[in-house]
Design an enzyme around this catalytic site. Structure first.
Site: not given
Ligand code: CAA
Length: 256
Positions: A63, A107, A110, A130
């Site tokens: 998400a 997500g 998922e 999460e």
């Molecule tokens: N939402 C919004 N933006 C996201 C994102 C997310 N889930 N994941 C990555 N991005 C964005 C980052 O903010 C970044 O944008 P900017 O360049 O504008 O800053 C871009 O994508 C690239 O990401 P990173 O610089 O972080 O890339 P990385 O290679 O260093 O790391 C990653 C990759 C490990 C996937 C890291 O991005 C990360 O941990 N992302 C979040 C993953 C996460 O926590 N997902 C769960 C979301 S909650 C959910 O899904 C709830 C549900 O069940 C409904």
């Protein structure tokens, strides 16, 4: 468009397309995905779907933390705010393959769990991070993951938030195949073609029985199986399947 939706013969291909945010699911993508899945469901010409992501880094990072998660707080206590999709609310019995081209997190993971088969590229990772955000998976992860992989492994992933790589995902039975990234879509399409060979209504009934059966007692599940079998014996494809076997030829199924 943040979602690609293409049709190739009997196969529908859905491509998450927000590479700048690692294909994270914002409200627009969720709405587009919902609409495309409903179109796929209602289109008798389409039998199998493949869901994938743009790029070589992420299938979907979950998400969208910036735009999606704040809505959770605003709509707390209210009925589910999203349009129906396969993770929640949309019953879709046509088979779906997740072609996982990189990180499948939260997500995004998922979404793959709401598919029937998962094919992973060698660089794919799977995780439900999460808990690191002070949340739990909200698109079925807590419910589907322990139904797909052994309980202890599901607990490890859900409670630690730690991701696993494609090889580990294969070892624990989470993914059907691991292939080099360049082979991912060709392999997914080959698998989709394989799923197009049997009688489509029977394939859909098998999926329906499996999925609905998980929330039924064995007795109820066997009753559901009988109801579906009673329906299938009335179809033209059942006649054709048996006739083709006796005539020693390939069956020509029409989804009727
Ligand atoms: N939402 C919004 N933006 C996201 C994102 C997310 N889930 N994941 C990555 N991005 C964005 C980052 O903010 C970044 O944008 P900017 O360049 O504008 O800053 C871009 O994508 C690239 O990401 P990173 O610089 O972080 O890339 P990385 O290679 O260093 O790391 C990653 C990759 C490990 C996937 C890291 O991005 C990360 O941990 N992302 C979040 C993953 C996460 O926590 N997902 C769960 C979301 S909650 C959910 O899904 C709830 C549900 O069940 C409904």
């Amino acid at each position: 468009m943040s979602l690609g939706y293409e049709k190739e013969g009997r196969i529908a291909i859905f491509t998450l397309n927000r590479p700048e945010a690692l294909n994270a699911l914002n409200p627009e993508v969720v709405a587009e995905l919902s609409q495309a899945l409903i179109d796929f469901k209602d289109n008798d010409e389409l039998w199998v779907g493949i869901i994938t992501g743009t790029g070589d880094k992420a299938f979907c990072a979950g998400a969208d933390i910036k735009t999606m998660l704040p809505i959770l707080k605003k709509t707390r206590g209210q009925p589910w705010f999203e349009p129906p999709h396969i993770m929640k609310g949309l019953k879709l019995w046509k088979p779906l393959i997740a072609a996982v081209n990189g990180a499948a997190l939260g997500g995004g993971f998922e979404l793959t769990l709401a598919c029937d088969l998962r094919i992973a590229s060698e660089n794919a990772t799977f995780g439900v991070p999460e808990v690191n955000l002070g949340l739990i998976p909200g698109w079925g992860g807590t419910q589907r993951l322990p139904r797909v992989i052994p309980w202890a492994k599901a607990a490890e992933l859900l409670l630690t938030g730690r991701p696993i790589d494609a090889q580990e995902a294969y070892r624990i039975g989470l993914v059907n195949k691991v292939v080099p990234l360049a082979e991912l879509m060709p392999t997914a399409k080959k698998m989709a073609e394989l799923l197009c060979r049997p009688a489509p209504i029977a394939v859909q009934a098998a999926k329906q029985a499996m999925i609905q059966g998980t929330s039924l007692s064995l007795t109820e599940g066997l009753e559901l199986e009988k109801q579906l079998e009673d329906f299938l014996v009335t179809t033209q494809d059942f006649e054709e399947g048996c006739k083709a076997f006796i005539e020693k030829r390939k069956a020509e199924f029409k989804a009727r």
